[in-house]
Scaffold this active site. Structure first.
Site, short mmCIF file in Angstrom:
data_model
loop_
_atom_site.label_atom_id
_atom_site.label_comp_id
_atom_site.label_asym_id
_atom_site.label_seq_id
_atom_site.Cartn_x
_atom_site.Cartn_y
_atom_site.Cartn_z
N THR A 116 0.81 -1.22 0.00
CA THR A 116 0.00 0.00 0.00
C THR A 116 0.84 1.27 0.00
OG1 THR A 116 -0.14 0.07 2.41
CG2 THR A 116 -1.82 -1.20 1.27
N ASP A 117 0.16 2.37 -0.31
CA ASP A 117 0.79 3.69 -0.22
C ASP A 117 0.53 4.26 1.18
OD1 ASP A 117 -1.87 4.58 -0.22
OD2 ASP A 117 -1.80 5.31 -2.28
N ALA A 118 0.88 5.51 1.38
CA ALA A 118 0.75 6.13 2.70
C ALA A 118 -0.70 6.20 3.19
CB ALA A 118 1.34 7.54 2.67
N VAL A 121 -3.86 2.43 0.58
CA VAL A 121 -4.49 1.95 -0.65
C VAL A 121 -3.46 1.13 -1.43
CG1 VAL A 121 -5.49 2.69 -2.86
CG2 VAL A 121 -6.07 3.91 -0.75
#
Length: 146
Positions: free
Chosen positions: A19-21, A24
């Site tokens: 995931t990103d920050a 997601v």
């Protein structure tokens, strides 16, 4: 051969590394999930990639990918990655793949693979025992609209 009742599928828990920050899933990770499903399908049929590489002297290479993104997967989601085989021809096989969260369609796409001789890198016909395994998931239908 009639279409299977259900496509081959695996379940994956979304990890932090995917995931990103914002938590997601990064868009490129879905290709990895789809590859895991294809590899799991081969293992399910008693054909692990290491065996295929040693005995058949072939490799699978991705020749084309088309993905459609509908909804994002998020950290800790449990997702299902499905596959159907749409076409087997010569040295090529086309997979229809979907990523679902429950009944929600997240991503779907088509992935084309070719088989190449591991010694020369040149196209090589798909061995019959692999075709037999792929035919168990063969369908002429695309995924239904949801």
């Amino acid at each position: 051969m009639p279409a299977p009742e259900k496509p081959f599928s695996i379940t994956i828990q979304v990890n932090y590394e995917d995931t990103d920050a914002a938590g997601v899933v990064y868009y490129g990770k879905y290709l990895g999930y789809m590859e895991r499903a294809r590899n799991a399908c081969l293992r399910f049929h008693g054909l692990p990639l290491t065996q295929i590489m040693k005995q058949d002297k072939i490799l699978f290479v991705v020749t084309e990918v088309q993905l459609r993104y509908y909804l994002p997967a998020r950290l800790d989601d449990e997702i299902e990655v499905n596959l159907k085989v749409q076409q087997i021809k010569g040295a090529r096989v086309r997979f229809l793949q979907q990523v679902l969260r429950g009944s929600e369609r997240l991503v779907e796409g088509e992935v084309d693979l070719a088989t190449v001789d591991s010694r020369t890198g040149r196209p090589s016909r798909i061995p019959e025992h692999l075709k037999t395994a792929f035919r168990k998931h063969l369908t002429e239908l695309v995924f239904p609209e949801q």
